[in-house]
Write an enzyme that holds these catalytic residues in place. Sequence first.
Site, PDB file in Angstrom:
ATOM      1  N   CYS A 119     -13.985  49.661   8.506  1.00 39.71           N
ATOM      2  CA  CYS A 119     -12.661  49.648   9.155  1.00 39.71           C
ATOM      3  C   CYS A 119     -11.737  50.944   8.721  1.00 39.71           C
ATOM      4  O   CYS A 119     -10.748  51.142   9.731  1.00 39.71           O
ATOM      5  CB  CYS A 119     -12.152  48.328   9.187  1.00 39.71           C
ATOM      6  SG  CYS A 119     -13.218  46.826   9.710  1.00 39.71           S
ATOM      7  N   HIS A 252      -4.802  48.827  11.052  1.00 39.81           N
ATOM      8  CA  HIS A 252      -6.365  48.569  11.519  1.00 39.81           C
ATOM      9  C   HIS A 252      -5.991  47.111  12.260  1.00 39.81           C
ATOM     10  O   HIS A 252      -4.972  46.174  11.950  1.00 39.81           O
ATOM     11  CB  HIS A 252      -7.036  48.335  10.246  1.00 39.81           C
ATOM     12  CG  HIS A 252      -8.454  47.519  10.646  1.00 39.81           C
ATOM     13  ND1 HIS A 252      -9.204  48.003  11.788  1.00 39.81           N
ATOM     14  CD2 HIS A 252      -8.880  46.514  10.064  1.00 39.81           C
ATOM     15  CE1 HIS A 252     -10.143  47.146  11.855  1.00 39.81           C
ATOM     16  NE2 HIS A 252     -10.031  46.377  10.815  1.00 39.81           N
ATOM     17  N   ASN A 282     -11.412  43.017  16.779  1.00 40.77           N
ATOM     18  CA  ASN A 282     -11.541  43.931  15.744  1.00 40.77           C
ATOM     19  C   ASN A 282     -12.874  44.784  16.240  1.00 40.77           C
ATOM     20  O   ASN A 282     -13.750  44.468  16.137  1.00 40.77           O
ATOM     21  CB  ASN A 282     -11.980  42.975  14.482  1.00 40.77           C
ATOM     22  CG  ASN A 282     -11.985  44.187  13.195  1.00 40.77           C
ATOM     23  OD1 ASN A 282     -12.053  45.414  13.259  1.00 40.77           O
ATOM     24  ND2 ASN A 282     -12.034  43.416  11.901  1.00 40.77           N
TER      25      ASN A 282
END
Length: 325
Positions: A119, A252, A282
């Site tokens: 990520c 993020h 996500n």
Amino acid sequence: MSKYARIVGTGSALPERLVSNAELVAELAARGIETSEDWIVERTGIRQRYLAAPDVGSSVLGARAAREALAAAGVNAADIDLIVVATSTPDFIFPSTACLVQKEIGAHGGAAFDVQAVCSGFVYGLATADAMIRTGMASRALVIGAEVFSRILDWNDRGTCVLFGDGAGAAVLVADDHPGILAARLHADGRHEGILRTPGTVNRGAVCGHPFLTMDGQAVFKLAVSVLDAVARETVEAAGLTLDAVDWLIPHQANVRIIQATGRRLGIAPERVVVTVDRHANTSAASVPLALDLAMRDGRIRPGQHVLLEGVGGGFAWGAALARI
Ligand code: UT7
């Protein structure tokens, strides 16, 4: 040699299939897995995600995002001399997804490689391209985050399968005497590799180990909030600025509670924090460039403003980049 790498265009790509929480909850219920729209929204802020068709891989989404970014930047694919694709879900073991994107968009001959920082991948890619541009190794770069995490989810694990989606985002960076990326800082601590992982691999023609994503959500949550705070401060200080100079925070996009906690700790007002996790869940390395592209296109981010991009996730790896747009 130019002093800076400047972001001059962004793009994004989401797969066709939009799956709302309601639809996902119904699909899971039909298979005996209990969850609820309320749980997903309250605990994560996620309202929907996009899932790629079986024949759509990270390179397809990455190439679509790249074309959009090139068009926004007014740069020809043929003039790109560096492609960095951040992905943990590459099309193949090799060649790299970056080489597949290069072929797809017609940008032959420059450097192309993937970075695997989960990520944090887009921020890692951005820092890499920035360093290569500033040292004269490249002059026009594409940095792409592209993922199809739906392929590595255990759809029987309600603790993870509701959290992720597929997508790609891209940015074009060019060498310039004006800033530009002002500072970037990267970190990792492999001692925490066990809290977020997909530990399977292919060995002698067979899948060995567990091929699905596993996560200790609470451990990731706590670590994420603490490192996002520290690396934001470190990066802004490295640029010789203070936090009040940050016009937009783009962390993020994993969980709205982590995003809000980060903004609060840094003293950045909620309206200055870009949130897109509600729209696409996500998307790992794609989440930061997807959020950046949205805020560029809807006019929130204006020329001259400072944008602080932050990644965090598996590895455990994290980082931040401060860019003047
Ligand atoms: O991209 C890399 C970075 N990743 C992240 O940043 C993720 C970080 N972690 C998180 O976002 C959160 O920890 C989660 C969203 C994963 C979980 O939220 P939480 O508030 O930490 O929940 P929890 O894990 O403590 O679980 C609370 C309860 C449990 O039930 P009990 O034990 O309290 O009875 C879980 O079994 O929620 C239950 N639960 C669910 N219930 C309904 C877990 N998943 C679900 C679900 N639906 N999908």
